[in-house]
Scaffold this motif. Structure first.
Motif, mmCIF file in Angstrom:
data_model
loop_
_atom_site.group_PDB
_atom_site.id
_atom_site.type_symbol
_atom_site.label_atom_id
_atom_site.label_comp_id
_atom_site.label_asym_id
_atom_site.label_seq_id
_atom_site.Cartn_x
_atom_site.Cartn_y
_atom_site.Cartn_z
ATOM 1 N N PRO A 64 42.940 45.456 44.361
ATOM 2 C CA PRO A 64 42.975 45.801 45.792
ATOM 3 C C PRO A 64 42.667 44.649 46.749
ATOM 4 O O PRO A 64 43.037 44.721 47.921
ATOM 5 N N VAL A 65 41.998 43.597 46.284
ATOM 6 C CA VAL A 65 41.715 42.471 47.180
ATOM 7 C C VAL A 65 42.552 41.249 46.829
ATOM 8 O O VAL A 65 42.266 40.138 47.253
ATOM 9 N N GLY A 66 43.594 41.441 46.031
ATOM 10 C CA GLY A 66 44.568 40.385 45.834
ATOM 11 C C GLY A 66 44.353 39.469 44.661
ATOM 12 O O GLY A 66 45.020 38.439 44.555
ATOM 13 N N HIS A 67 43.455 39.802 43.751
ATOM 14 C CA HIS A 67 43.194 38.930 42.610
ATOM 15 C C HIS A 67 43.944 39.420 41.372
ATOM 16 O O HIS A 67 44.217 40.606 41.213
ATOM 17 N N ARG A 68 44.234 38.461 40.496
ATOM 18 C CA ARG A 68 44.905 38.799 39.237
ATOM 19 C C ARG A 68 43.828 39.285 38.266
ATOM 20 O O ARG A 68 43.080 38.495 37.703
#
Length: 238
Positions: A64-68
């Motif tokens: 949800p916060v853009g990390h892989r």
């Protein structure tokens, strides 16, 4: 036969749009800069044990916060996919998995970092044997990767135990010992080392605060048996 093993509850994730690097062109995980990059790096592991598997490690997401935050490990045997291991990472892990000969049986185990906290890194251990070639989840251990040196987070002892040290505050360190019972890692005992400010040898006692292992020893017996136990880094089969 192909199979899929999932280390944690997974959610539906959208893969990144960047074209993936071909398997053959991936760097070896051990050759990556030990100073982790902003995002995890796809790589491969090559075992030199009797099975000689290749492990293709890819990260995807985003969360949800853009990390892989999803790690997929494809196990290749004789050029064919044998198994896929999927881990949903609990924190922003940038470190790749490693191969380590933890059981001292001439076979590499797969050690996957899945979460990192102030007390140490959580490692999921996968084991395969000659008679049971599918990697299965043997359990999770927590260890300090001191200086991010290969093999330091999960170690071994001369007596054949798997060992790892976690910490609680600046003084207390918890050193736990496991052994393999079939496909599972079972806790044998845990000791608490309390480090003194003057740098002298730490005080040592059995851990009477957490789960008891299967050593069958009293607290005094655990302290006598394990407080002097040496550990050394676990490395892959050469």
């Amino acid at each position: 036969m192909n199979s899929t093993t999932t280390a944690a509850a997974t959610t539906t994730l959208t893969t990144t749009s960047k074209p993936p690097v071909a398997d053959a062109a991936l760097p070896l995980c051990g050759d990556l800069d030990r100073d982790p990059p902003a995002e995890p790096t796809d790589c491969k592991l090559i075992s030199h044990d009797r099975a000689g598997y290749t492990f293709i490690v890819r990260f995807s997401g985003p969360d949800p916060v853009g990390h892989r935050n999803r790690m997929t490990i494809t196990v290749i045997a004789d050029g064919k996919v044998r198994q896929t291991v999927i881990s949903t990472l609990s924190s922003i892990m940038r470190e790749p998995p490693e191969l380590r000969n933890l059981a001292d049986d001439g076979r590499d185990q797969l050690v996957v970092p899945v979460d990192a906290g102030t007390g140490g890194t959580d490692y999921e251990i996968y084991r395969a044997t000659d008679s049971a070639p599918e990697f299965v989840d043997a359990g999770e251990v927590q260890g300090l990767d001191e200086g991010r040196v290969l093999g330091m987070g999960v170690q071994r002892t001369p007596d054949g135990y798997v060992a790892a040290m976690a910490k609680s505050g600046p003084a207390d360190h918890y050193l736990a010992f496991w052994h393999f019972v079939g496909a599972r890692l079972e806790l044998v005992a845990e000791i608490i080392l309390t480090y003194r400010a003057d740098g002298s040898a730490p005080a040592c006692r059995a851990d009477d605060e957490g789960p008891r292992g299967d050593s069958g020893l009293s607290d005094a017996g655990v302290a006598q048996r394990f407080c002097g136990e040496k550990t050394f880094p676990a490395t892959p089969v050469p």
